[in-house]
Design a protein around this motif. Structure first.
Motif, PDB file in Angstrom:
ATOM      1  N   TYR A  24       0.837  -1.203   0.000  1.00  0.00           N
ATOM      2  CA  TYR A  24       0.000   0.000   0.000  1.00  0.00           C
ATOM      3  C   TYR A  24       0.866   1.244   0.000  1.00  0.00           C
ATOM      4  N   GLY A  25       0.243   2.374  -0.271  1.00  0.00           N
ATOM      5  CA  GLY A  25       0.882   3.675  -0.081  1.00  0.00           C
ATOM      6  C   GLY A  25       1.830   4.098  -1.188  1.00  0.00           C
ATOM      7  N   GLU A  26       2.518   5.177  -0.889  1.00  0.00           N
ATOM      8  CA  GLU A  26       3.413   5.828  -1.849  1.00  0.00           C
ATOM      9  C   GLU A  26       4.513   4.888  -2.348  1.00  0.00           C
ATOM     10  N   PHE A  27       4.954   3.978  -1.495  1.00  0.00           N
ATOM     11  CA  PHE A  27       6.073   3.107  -1.864  1.00  0.00           C
ATOM     12  C   PHE A  27       5.623   1.672  -2.101  1.00  0.00           C
ATOM     13  N   LYS A  28       4.363   1.499  -2.532  1.00  0.00           N
ATOM     14  CA  LYS A  28       3.807   0.167  -2.807  1.00  0.00           C
ATOM     15  C   LYS A  28       4.753  -0.610  -3.719  1.00  0.00           C
ATOM     16  N   ASP A  29       4.911  -1.873  -3.451  1.00  0.00           N
ATOM     17  CA  ASP A  29       5.753  -2.818  -4.206  1.00  0.00           C
ATOM     18  C   ASP A  29       7.243  -2.739  -3.860  1.00  0.00           C
ATOM     19  N   GLY A  30       7.673  -1.698  -3.134  1.00  0.00           N
ATOM     20  CA  GLY A  30       9.069  -1.640  -2.713  1.00  0.00           C
ATOM     21  C   GLY A  30       9.320  -2.616  -1.573  1.00  0.00           C
ATOM     22  N   TRP A  31      10.532  -3.124  -1.482  1.00  0.00           N
ATOM     23  CA  TRP A  31      10.895  -4.077  -0.426  1.00  0.00           C
ATOM     24  C   TRP A  31      11.514  -3.330   0.742  1.00  0.00           C
ATOM     25  N   GLU A  32      11.205  -3.815   1.940  1.00  0.00           N
ATOM     26  CA  GLU A  32      11.640  -3.129   3.152  1.00  0.00           C
ATOM     27  C   GLU A  32      11.762  -4.129   4.291  1.00  0.00           C
ATOM     28  N   PHE A  33      12.339  -3.644   5.387  1.00  0.00           N
ATOM     29  CA  PHE A  33      12.329  -4.405   6.628  1.00  0.00           C
ATOM     30  C   PHE A  33      11.069  -4.003   7.367  1.00  0.00           C
ATOM     31  N   PRO A  34      10.343  -4.966   7.954  1.00  0.00           N
ATOM     32  CA  PRO A  34       9.089  -4.628   8.619  1.00  0.00           C
ATOM     33  C   PRO A  34       9.319  -3.780   9.864  1.00  0.00           C
ATOM     34  N   GLU A 107      21.334 -13.552  -1.840  1.00  0.00           N
ATOM     35  CA  GLU A 107      20.078 -13.076  -2.432  1.00  0.00           C
ATOM     36  C   GLU A 107      19.697 -11.660  -2.004  1.00  0.00           C
ATOM     37  N   LEU A 108      20.523 -11.030  -1.189  1.00  0.00           N
ATOM     38  CA  LEU A 108      20.158  -9.728  -0.613  1.00  0.00           C
ATOM     39  C   LEU A 108      19.782  -8.683  -1.664  1.00  0.00           C
ATOM     40  N   TYR A 109      20.439  -8.718  -2.802  1.00  0.00           N
ATOM     41  CA  TYR A 109      20.182  -7.694  -3.813  1.00  0.00           C
ATOM     42  C   TYR A 109      19.215  -8.179  -4.895  1.00  0.00           C
ATOM     43  N   SER A 110      18.485  -9.266  -4.613  1.00  0.00           N
ATOM     44  CA  SER A 110      17.566  -9.834  -5.607  1.00  0.00           C
ATOM     45  C   SER A 110      16.182  -9.186  -5.572  1.00  0.00           C
ATOM     46  N   VAL A 111      15.958  -8.271  -4.632  1.00  0.00           N
ATOM     47  CA  VAL A 111      14.677  -7.561  -4.556  1.00  0.00           C
ATOM     48  C   VAL A 111      14.930  -6.064  -4.696  1.00  0.00           C
ATOM     49  N   GLU A 112      13.881  -5.324  -5.046  1.00  0.00           N
ATOM     50  CA  GLU A 112      13.978  -3.863  -5.217  1.00  0.00           C
ATOM     51  C   GLU A 112      13.743  -3.171  -3.883  1.00  0.00           C
ATOM     52  N   TRP A 113      14.825  -2.986  -3.113  1.00  0.00           N
ATOM     53  CA  TRP A 113      14.732  -2.351  -1.794  1.00  0.00           C
ATOM     54  C   TRP A 113      14.355  -0.885  -1.932  1.00  0.00           C
ATOM     55  N   LEU A 114      13.597  -0.382  -0.957  1.00  0.00           N
ATOM     56  CA  LEU A 114      13.386   1.060  -0.858  1.00  0.00           C
ATOM     57  C   LEU A 114      14.733   1.692  -0.506  1.00  0.00           C
ATOM     58  N   PRO A 115      14.988   2.938  -0.942  1.00  0.00           N
ATOM     59  CA  PRO A 115      16.325   3.525  -0.768  1.00  0.00           C
ATOM     60  C   PRO A 115      16.871   3.509   0.656  1.00  0.00           C
ATOM     61  N   ALA A 116      16.070   3.847   1.637  1.00  0.00           N
ATOM     62  CA  ALA A 116      16.566   3.877   3.024  1.00  0.00           C
ATOM     63  C   ALA A 116      16.935   2.473   3.493  1.00  0.00           C
ATOM     64  N   LEU A 118      17.882   0.009   1.576  1.00  0.00           N
ATOM     65  CA  LEU A 118      19.067  -0.415   0.822  1.00  0.00           C
ATOM     66  C   LEU A 118      20.348  -0.004   1.543  1.00  0.00           C
ATOM     67  N   GLU A 119      20.319   1.160   2.194  1.00  0.00           N
ATOM     68  CA  GLU A 119      21.510   1.611   2.941  1.00  0.00           C
ATOM     69  C   GLU A 119      21.871   0.623   4.047  1.00  0.00           C
ATOM     70  N   LEU A 120      20.866  -0.033   4.592  1.00  0.00           N
ATOM     71  CA  LEU A 120      21.076  -0.983   5.683  1.00  0.00           C
ATOM     72  C   LEU A 120      21.714  -2.294   5.206  1.00  0.00           C
ATOM     73  N   ILE A 121      21.433  -2.671   3.966  1.00  0.00           N
ATOM     74  CA  ILE A 121      21.902  -3.959   3.443  1.00  0.00           C
ATOM     75  C   ILE A 121      23.424  -4.089   3.549  1.00  0.00           C
ATOM     76  N   GLY A 122      24.133  -3.060   3.153  1.00  0.00           N
ATOM     77  CA  GLY A 122      25.589  -3.096   3.218  1.00  0.00           C
ATOM     78  C   GLY A 122      26.111  -3.291   4.634  1.00  0.00           C
ATOM     79  N   MET A 123      25.343  -2.809   5.615  1.00  0.00           N
ATOM     80  CA  MET A 123      25.769  -2.925   7.007  1.00  0.00           C
ATOM     81  C   MET A 123      25.510  -4.318   7.578  1.00  0.00           C
ATOM     82  N   ILE A 124      24.495  -5.009   7.071  1.00  0.00           N
ATOM     83  CA  ILE A 124      24.155  -6.288   7.674  1.00  0.00           C
ATOM     84  C   ILE A 124      24.725  -7.501   6.945  1.00  0.00           C
TER      85      ILE A 124
END
Length: 128
Positions: A24-34, A107-116, A118-124
């Motif tokens: 839902y919302g402005e960023f519908k379909d983007g991948w994120e951490f819940p 597989e971390l980069y196999s989904v379309e992360w929301l920009p914020a 995505l910044e976390l991915i490199g750290m984890i």
């Protein structure tokens, strides 16, 4: 610029992390951490436990803080405090999300992360 303060759970199980796709919302379909917004009177950990219970019908244990991501979207500034978490009970039922996946390090980069997020991915990724 409006500041939106949220918390996010990096739910880890057997060297995989749980990613959700917004339904839902402005960023519908983007991948994120819940996760979600902190309500008045809640600690960040309490907010995260409540949000995961509401969104995924799951009880989590909140672990150590990973980082706080500060990100400027076009219409607001996001301040997202990110924590490691693990499932205590429940089956991660999608109540608000369109899809979810357990992602391995490869597989971390196999989904379309929301920009914020995505910044976390490199750290984890070094911790998986």
């Amino acid at each position: 610029m409006k500041i939106v303060k949220v918390v996010a759970a990096v739910i880890r199980h057997e060297n995989k992390i749980f990613a959700t796709q917004r339904g839902y919302g402005e960023f519908k379909d983007g991948w994120e951490f819940p996760g979600g917004k902190v309500e008045p009177g809640e600690t960040e950990q309490e907010a995260l436990m409540r949000e995961i219970r509401e969104e995924l019908d799951t009880v989590i244990a909140v672990g150590e803080q990973i980082t706080r991501v500060e990100y400027d979207y076009p219409t607001f500034h996001l301040s997202m405090n990110c924590f490691w978490a693990e499932v205590v009970s429940g089956d991660l039922v999608l109540k608000e999300h369109e899809a979810a996946r357990w992602l391995s390090k490869e597989e971390l980069y196999s989904v379309e992360w929301l920009p914020a997020d995505l910044e976390l991915i490199g750290m984890i990724e070094k911790d998986l």
